[in-house]
Write an enzyme that holds these catalytic residues in place. Structure first.
Site, short mmCIF file in Angstrom:
data_model
loop_
_atom_site.label_atom_id
_atom_site.label_comp_id
_atom_site.label_asym_id
_atom_site.label_seq_id
_atom_site.Cartn_x
_atom_site.Cartn_y
_atom_site.Cartn_z
N SER A 116 -52.26 5.21 -1.72
CA SER A 116 -52.88 4.01 -2.25
C SER A 116 -52.11 3.36 -3.39
O SER A 116 -52.64 3.11 -4.48
CB SER A 116 -54.33 4.28 -2.69
OG SER A 116 -55.02 3.06 -2.67
N ASP A 162 -60.41 3.71 -2.93
CA ASP A 162 -59.08 3.70 -3.53
C ASP A 162 -59.10 3.10 -4.93
O ASP A 162 -58.51 3.64 -5.87
CB ASP A 162 -58.10 2.92 -2.65
CG ASP A 162 -57.91 3.56 -1.29
OD1 ASP A 162 -58.48 4.65 -1.06
OD2 ASP A 162 -57.22 2.96 -0.45
P1 ADP Z 1 -50.73 2.41 0.35
O1 ADP Z 1 -51.76 1.72 -0.48
O2 ADP Z 1 -51.29 3.56 1.10
O3 ADP Z 1 -49.51 2.80 -0.40
P2 ADP Z 1 -50.72 -0.16 1.60
O4 ADP Z 1 -50.10 -0.66 2.85
O5 ADP Z 1 -52.19 -0.30 1.42
O6 ADP Z 1 -50.25 1.37 1.45
O7 ADP Z 1 -50.07 -0.87 0.34
C1 ADP Z 1 -48.68 -1.03 0.23
C2 ADP Z 1 -48.38 -2.45 -0.14
O8 ADP Z 1 -48.87 -2.70 -1.48
C3 ADP Z 1 -46.90 -2.74 -0.22
O9 ADP Z 1 -46.41 -3.15 1.03
C4 ADP Z 1 -46.83 -3.86 -1.26
O10 ADP Z 1 -47.17 -5.10 -0.66
C5 ADP Z 1 -47.95 -3.49 -2.21
N1 ADP Z 1 -47.44 -2.66 -3.32
C6 ADP Z 1 -47.91 -1.47 -3.72
N2 ADP Z 1 -47.20 -1.00 -4.77
C7 ADP Z 1 -46.27 -1.91 -5.04
C8 ADP Z 1 -45.20 -2.01 -6.01
N3 ADP Z 1 -44.98 -1.03 -6.90
N4 ADP Z 1 -44.42 -3.12 -5.98
C9 ADP Z 1 -44.65 -4.09 -5.08
N5 ADP Z 1 -45.61 -4.05 -4.16
C10 ADP Z 1 -46.42 -2.98 -4.12
MG MG Z 2 -53.52 0.78 0.28
#
Ligand code: ADP
Ligand code: MG
Length: 355
Positions: A116, A162
């Site tokens: 998340s 989350d």
């Molecule tokens: P999870 O929440 O399980 O890691 P998600 O698909 O819900 O996977 O979220 C990932 C998305 O959130 C990324 O593709 C991006 O768009 C955004 N994101 C999360 N962390 C960052 C970050 N540190 N920098 C830029 N975008 C981020």
């Molecule tokens: Mg997510």
């Protein structure tokens, strides 16, 4: 990759951070108004903010080495900027004026691995805005705003776990959360235990579409049972009269809620581990959100002498597995299991504890 100093020149005005989350028990229960037990990851996402003087919001992510810039009264282009923009819009809906800002985002969380990172980004952004604008918002309000930002601006139809975990959980406890009432409590981890998380390296390609399908199936199961949500089913046997696939979907949710409550009532590590194993079997057989690679990783983890129990964590179809291990043994267990799993061509890596 740009440093914060290079990005801001004079330096940011405020800084805030939030962790990712690992769900120990209670999977696919949040959108059924049920119970869950996440804890925070040691990895965090950091958001720094400064005022912009050109009427444009500008965001830079060091994780992606990507920049977006757009007029403050316009929509952000698709991509990570939508998450930050969503947080800004939610703050505006609370009646606050948000000036044009420059944001710098960095994180040691893996993106898209099921820990998340999206909620961590939202909560860190909202915390930074709360600091910048002195907003009188508590941590539950922040979590709900983060969830709305994700649903409405990033177009991900997520539950509330989350963001509640990113806003309220810590690494030393598990957060017992009731998704209906939002009542929550920080509980000690089971005695003599610590958490191990391995990212399987398998991308969650089907996760989005199957997640929506499962949500719809649960809603239909609740309708057929005449309850507002599956959380209201307290007697497991009533689901047995449902037609398939509703019978098995409901059976997972109802039994999973009971497992969370049981784990909280008497939380020795051995019982907790058994409940995790039952949870994985239920996610695999009844909810059908596992894949062979996750089953194989859970089997390797479960066979390790330091592991009390293991299961997939997150929505499924790839992503991470979590194990409850004997205290001080999680890193060693991870070092034993990862190469065995990767011997069949996978690219797994240990993400908790930190190396
Ligand atoms: P999870 O929440 O399980 O890691 P998600 O698909 O819900 O996977 O979220 C990932 C998305 O959130 C990324 O593709 C991006 O768009 C955004 N994101 C999360 N962390 C960052 C970050 N540190 N920098 C830029 N975008 C981020
Ligand atoms: Mg997510």
């Amino acid at each position: 990759m740009m440093t914060p100093e290079a990005y801001f020149g004079t330096g940011p005005v405020v800084m805030a951070s939030a962790p990712g989350r690992v769900n120990l028990l209670g999977e696919h229960t949040d959108y059924n108004d049920g119970y869950m037990l996440p804890c925070a990851t040691p990895q965090r996402t950091q958001v720094m903010l400064a005022l912009a003087d050109d009427g444009h919001h500008a965001f830079y992510s060091a994780s992606l080495d990507e920049q977006v810039r757009f007029e403050a009264d316009q929509a952000a282009p698709p991509g990570f900027g939508r998450y930050l923009e969503g947080c800004i819009r939610l703050v505006e809906e609370q009646g606050a004026d948000v000036p044009a800002v420059r944001a710098y985002v960095c994180s040691d969380l893996p993106l898209g691995a099921g820990l998340s990172s999206s909620a961590a980004l939202e909560i860190a952004t909202l915390r930074a805005l709360r600091l910048l604008l002195h907003l009188p918002l508590d941590d539950v309000a922040l979590a709900l705003m983060g969830q709305q930002a994700e649903i409405r601006y990033a177009q991900v139809n997520c539950g509330v776990m989350d963001q509640m975990a990113a806003s309220l959980a810590d690494e030393q406890h598990m957060l017992l959360l009731d998704a209906r009432t939002l009542q929550h409590a920080l509980l000690d981890l089971p005695n003599d235990s610590e958490v191990l998380v391995i990212d399987s390296g398998v991308a969650r390609t089907l996760a989005g579409s199957k997640y929506n399908e499962r949500r719809a199936e649960c809603e239909q199961a609740a309708r057929l049972l005449g309850v507002a949500s599956l959380r209201d089913v307290l007697e497991p046997s009533v689901v047995e009269g449902l037609p398939e696939p509703y019978r098995r979907r409901a059976r997972h949710v109802v039994s999973e809620n009971l497992r969370v409550l049981q784990a909280c009532a008497q939380h020795g590590p051995a019982l907790f581990g058994q409940l995790m194993a039952q949870s994985h079997a239920s996610l695999r057989d009844d909810y059908e959100v596992s894949i062979p690679a996750l089953d194989a990783l859970v089997a390797l983890l479960s066979a390790h002498s330091a592991v009390y129990g293991a299961r997939l964590t997150g929505a499924g179809f790839g992503g991470a597995c979590v194990a409850l291990c004997r205290k001080h043994c999680a890193a060693k267990a991870g070092q034993d299991v990862v190469p065995r799993f990767n011997a069949s061509g996978h690219k797994a890596r240990m993400v908790v504890p930190l190396a």
